[in-house]
Write an enzyme that holds these catalytic residues in place. Structure first.
Site, mmCIF file in Angstrom:
data_model
loop_
_atom_site.group_PDB
_atom_site.id
_atom_site.type_symbol
_atom_site.label_atom_id
_atom_site.label_comp_id
_atom_site.label_asym_id
_atom_site.label_seq_id
_atom_site.Cartn_x
_atom_site.Cartn_y
_atom_site.Cartn_z
ATOM 1 N N ALA A 94 0.874 -1.192 0.000
ATOM 2 C CA ALA A 94 0.000 0.000 0.000
ATOM 3 C C ALA A 94 0.903 1.231 0.000
ATOM 4 O O ALA A 94 1.532 1.556 1.007
ATOM 5 C CB ALA A 94 -0.866 -0.003 1.247
ATOM 6 N N ASP A 139 -11.236 -7.271 13.792
ATOM 7 C CA ASP A 139 -10.218 -6.322 14.256
ATOM 8 C C ASP A 139 -10.202 -5.060 13.403
ATOM 9 O O ASP A 139 -9.144 -4.582 13.002
ATOM 10 C CB ASP A 139 -8.842 -7.013 14.246
ATOM 11 C CG ASP A 139 -7.899 -6.323 15.221
ATOM 12 O OD1 ASP A 139 -6.697 -6.629 15.215
ATOM 13 O OD2 ASP A 139 -8.381 -5.451 15.973
ATOM 14 N N ASP A 157 -4.015 -7.021 7.665
ATOM 15 C CA ASP A 157 -3.700 -7.694 8.934
ATOM 16 C C ASP A 157 -4.841 -8.526 9.477
ATOM 17 O O ASP A 157 -5.418 -8.226 10.510
ATOM 18 C CB ASP A 157 -3.289 -6.671 9.981
ATOM 19 C CG ASP A 157 -2.361 -7.360 10.976
ATOM 20 O OD1 ASP A 157 -1.732 -6.704 11.785
ATOM 21 O OD2 ASP A 157 -2.294 -8.600 10.903
HETATM 22 C C1 LIG Z 1 -3.661 -9.405 3.774
HETATM 23 O O1 LIG Z 1 -2.837 -8.856 4.751
HETATM 24 C C2 LIG Z 1 -2.431 -9.688 5.754
HETATM 25 C C3 LIG Z 1 -2.820 -11.033 5.901
HETATM 26 C C4 LIG Z 1 -2.361 -11.779 6.994
HETATM 27 C C5 LIG Z 1 -1.517 -11.193 7.908
HETATM 28 C C6 LIG Z 1 -1.011 -11.930 9.100
HETATM 29 O O2 LIG Z 1 -0.084 -11.479 9.726
HETATM 30 N N1 LIG Z 1 -1.657 -13.064 9.472
HETATM 31 C C7 LIG Z 1 -1.318 -13.819 10.609
HETATM 32 C C8 LIG Z 1 -0.131 -13.645 11.314
HETATM 33 C C9 LIG Z 1 0.121 -14.415 12.438
HETATM 34 C C10 LIG Z 1 -0.799 -15.357 12.874
HETATM 35 C C11 LIG Z 1 -1.977 -15.501 12.164
HETATM 36 C C12 LIG Z 1 -2.227 -14.746 11.050
HETATM 37 C C13 LIG Z 1 -1.117 -9.866 7.771
HETATM 38 C C14 LIG Z 1 -1.573 -9.127 6.680
HETATM 39 N N2 LIG Z 1 -1.255 -7.786 6.444
HETATM 40 C C15 LIG Z 1 -0.311 -7.088 7.134
HETATM 41 O O3 LIG Z 1 0.369 -7.548 8.006
HETATM 42 C C16 LIG Z 1 -0.120 -5.640 6.755
HETATM 43 C C17 LIG Z 1 1.378 -5.341 6.770
HETATM 44 S S1 LIG Z 1 1.713 -3.640 6.858
HETATM 45 C C18 LIG Z 1 1.690 -3.095 5.232
HETATM 46 N N3 LIG Z 1 1.338 -3.910 4.238
HETATM 47 C C19 LIG Z 1 1.317 -3.427 2.963
HETATM 48 N N4 LIG Z 1 1.649 -2.175 2.657
HETATM 49 C C20 LIG Z 1 2.005 -1.320 3.635
HETATM 50 N N5 LIG Z 1 2.342 -0.022 3.320
HETATM 51 C C21 LIG Z 1 2.037 -1.780 4.962
HETATM 52 BR BR1 LIG Z 1 2.548 -0.615 6.367
#
Ligand SMILES: COc1ccc(C(=O)Nc2ccccc2)cc1NC(=O)CCSc1ncnc(N)c1Br
Length: 274
Positions: A94, A139, A157
């Protein structure tokens, strides 16, 4: 050189750049795929940390959920892979970053009504899609919304999404301001938790802080249980009406997502964006 479609992704396929943020389970970096120079967000999580929190099954279920969600307002999980120590998620990047930073950078720390309505409609549409796939996000908050160009936002997330209906998790993730009454009392809950969070989100977009915010956690829980909050003087009648139809104690009495998207406050304020 074109890659075969069954290419097994690995870390060395990417050049890792600046850190983008830190989640509970891992760190996120800007990264570039070497062949296509395509920019992605690379989230890396230590297996040891996930195992310690008994999250490995959650990650598997989560990734299973994620790879099947496709919607213009849901951040895409492009692929994932692991090595002996870590799990790597390759996410859509993003380029305008985290929405809560934009919210805090506003002159009055809040959005004007057209901007708030346009963002809210996109979140409501993404949630309606999640619910159609029996996924509850659970969330929804500014920290989990990412910004793209032309005011496009995407849900990110899904660290805590579950399949409906579900029992409350013991660990409260992050802020408590968005918890609905049924989760404060840790009863079973259903997808209507997301409708409540949408009401909290709308309030925070328009006021710069959530409706039940208090200095003490116990006070916040008391206000949530009693649905005790006040409107700010500058809030329009129609925005108050929408919020009051979402912040309702009985889950099934909350305004359905379709009616949120069709609400007069949304229709009126989104005209300039269409
Ligand atoms: C579909 O997005 C996700 C899908 C899954 C999970 C995840 O951790 N699942 C998970 C982690 C541990 C245990 C169980 C599930 C996390 C995300 N997404 C993220 O973590 C967002 C990261 S920050 C960011 N991302 C893009 N562009 C930016 N500029 C930024 Br700032």
């Amino acid at each position: 050189s074109k890659r075969p479609s069954n290419h097994q992704w690995k870390l060395s396929d990417f050049e890792i750049g600046t850190p983008l943020g830190r989640g509970k389970f891992g760190r996120v970096y800007l990264a570039r795929e070497k062949n296509t120079e395509y920019m992605v967000a690379l989230k890396m999580m230590f297996k040891s940390e996930l195992v310690k929190d008994h999250m490995e099954h959650q990650v598997r279920r989560e990734i299973e959920i994620q790879t099947h969600l496709t919607h213009p307002n849901i951040l895409k999980l492009l692929t994932y892979f692991w090595d002996e120590k870590k799990i790597y998620l390759i996410l859509e990047f993003a380029q305008e970053g985290e929405l809560f930073k934009v919210l805090n950078s506003q002159l009055h720390k809040r959005f004007d009504e057209p901007t708030a309505a346009y963002y809210l409609r996109q979140v409501a549409d993404a949630l309606r899609y999640c619910h159609s796939q029996s996924v509850i996000h659970r969330d929804i908050k500014p920290e989990n919304l990412l910004l793209f160009s032309h005011h496009v936002i995407k849900l990110a997330d899904f660290g805590w999404s579950v399949h409906a209906p579900s029992k409350c998790r013991s660990t409260m993730c992050g802020t408590i301001d968005y918890l609905p009454p049924e989760m404060v009392d840790s009863q079973t809950y259903n997808e209507y938790v997301d409708n409540w969070c949408l009401g909290v989100l709308c309030y925070e977009f328009l006021c710069g802080s959530p409706p039940f915010e208090s200095s003490e956690q116990a006070e916040t829980f008391r206000k949530i249980r009693a649905v005790m909050y006040g409107f700010k003087p500058y809030m329009s009648d129609s925005s108050r009406q929408l919020i009051s139809k979402l912040l309702v104690k009985i889950p099934k009495s909350r305004l359905p997502l379709t009616n949120v998207i069709e609400h007069p406050w949304i229709k009126k304020n989104c005209e300039i964006f269409t």
